[in-house]
Scaffold this motif. Sequence first.
Motif, short mmCIF file in Angstrom:
data_model
loop_
_atom_site.label_atom_id
_atom_site.label_comp_id
_atom_site.label_asym_id
_atom_site.label_seq_id
_atom_site.Cartn_x
_atom_site.Cartn_y
_atom_site.Cartn_z
N LEU A 118 54.51 7.82 68.44
CA LEU A 118 53.23 8.28 67.90
C LEU A 118 52.44 7.08 67.39
N PRO A 119 51.11 7.14 67.46
CA PRO A 119 50.30 6.08 66.85
C PRO A 119 50.66 5.97 65.36
N LEU A 120 50.57 4.79 64.80
CA LEU A 120 51.07 4.50 63.45
C LEU A 120 50.57 5.49 62.39
N GLN A 121 49.26 5.68 62.30
CA GLN A 121 48.73 6.56 61.26
C GLN A 121 49.18 8.00 61.49
N CYS A 122 49.19 8.43 62.74
CA CYS A 122 49.65 9.77 63.10
C CYS A 122 51.12 9.92 62.70
N ARG A 123 51.92 8.90 62.97
CA ARG A 123 53.35 8.91 62.65
C ARG A 123 53.57 9.05 61.15
N LYS A 124 52.82 8.29 60.35
CA LYS A 124 52.96 8.37 58.90
C LYS A 124 52.68 9.79 58.41
N VAL A 125 51.58 10.36 58.88
CA VAL A 125 51.19 11.71 58.46
C VAL A 125 52.24 12.72 58.92
N PHE A 126 52.65 12.61 60.17
CA PHE A 126 53.62 13.55 60.75
C PHE A 126 54.94 13.53 59.98
N VAL A 127 55.43 12.36 59.66
CA VAL A 127 56.71 12.23 58.95
C VAL A 127 56.59 12.78 57.53
N LEU A 128 55.50 12.47 56.85
CA LEU A 128 55.32 13.01 55.50
C LEU A 128 55.28 14.54 55.51
N LYS A 129 54.66 15.10 56.53
CA LYS A 129 54.55 16.56 56.62
C LYS A 129 55.86 17.20 57.06
N LYS A 130 56.42 16.73 58.17
CA LYS A 130 57.56 17.41 58.78
C LYS A 130 58.91 17.01 58.20
N VAL A 131 59.04 15.81 57.69
CA VAL A 131 60.33 15.38 57.14
C VAL A 131 60.37 15.60 55.63
N TYR A 132 59.30 15.21 54.94
CA TYR A 132 59.29 15.31 53.49
C TYR A 132 58.59 16.56 52.96
N GLY A 133 57.91 17.29 53.82
CA GLY A 133 57.31 18.56 53.41
C GLY A 133 56.09 18.42 52.52
N TYR A 134 55.41 17.27 52.57
CA TYR A 134 54.21 17.11 51.78
C TYR A 134 53.16 18.11 52.26
N SER A 135 52.28 18.51 51.36
CA SER A 135 51.14 19.35 51.75
C SER A 135 50.07 18.44 52.35
N GLN A 136 49.13 19.04 53.05
CA GLN A 136 48.05 18.23 53.64
C GLN A 136 47.27 17.50 52.55
N ARG A 137 47.07 18.16 51.43
CA ARG A 137 46.33 17.53 50.32
C ARG A 137 47.09 16.32 49.78
N GLU A 138 48.41 16.47 49.62
CA GLU A 138 49.22 15.35 49.11
C GLU A 138 49.19 14.17 50.08
N ILE A 139 49.26 14.47 51.36
CA ILE A 139 49.22 13.39 52.36
C ILE A 139 47.87 12.69 52.31
N ALA A 140 46.81 13.50 52.22
CA ALA A 140 45.46 12.93 52.17
C ALA A 140 45.33 11.99 50.97
#
Length: 188
Positions: A118-140
Amino acid sequence: MLKETLIYKTYLASREGIARVVSRIVPPHEIEDIVQETYVRLCQVENKESINSAKSFMYKMARNLALDHQKRASVRLVDSVDDWHEFEKALCDRHDEVYDKAITSLEFDNFCEAVRLLPLQCRKVFVLKKVYGYSQREIAEELELSESTVEKHISQGIKRCTVFMRQAQKGKTQESAVTSGKRGGAHE
């Protein structure tokens, strides 16, 4: 109905293993609640026919529920990730007995490869969401992005990983054609 029976039998056979996975994340008094919540959520799945591996699905669901519980309790496994390379390496190198039983080594390797590509920024967001369960707001907030950008990255990550995993399941026919030096059309 047959699929539901198979999933139920798989759940019963996997309860102890699910409890072990959950025990690594939450306090002992919370384990049984999460194991039971896993079954409740499993019963709520509408399209059970789309589940390829009931056991993998259950372990992942239990793990995600435990992580969500942990997050709600403000007991985070990781407060922040500073070294993404080390984080990704730890994610892809993780091989413990219970996890290996939940998902085959090949599937996990394919998933890690899909995430790595995955592109770097996409990968960071994806991992925070799918692995760590962050909400979209927390990731933002964590990555200083808009919520719509976060949503776009999550969607893109899911699509790309799904395509990669499907291609990997089709077999190694494309890979063997590339490695044997055959040249052809565009590579997706």
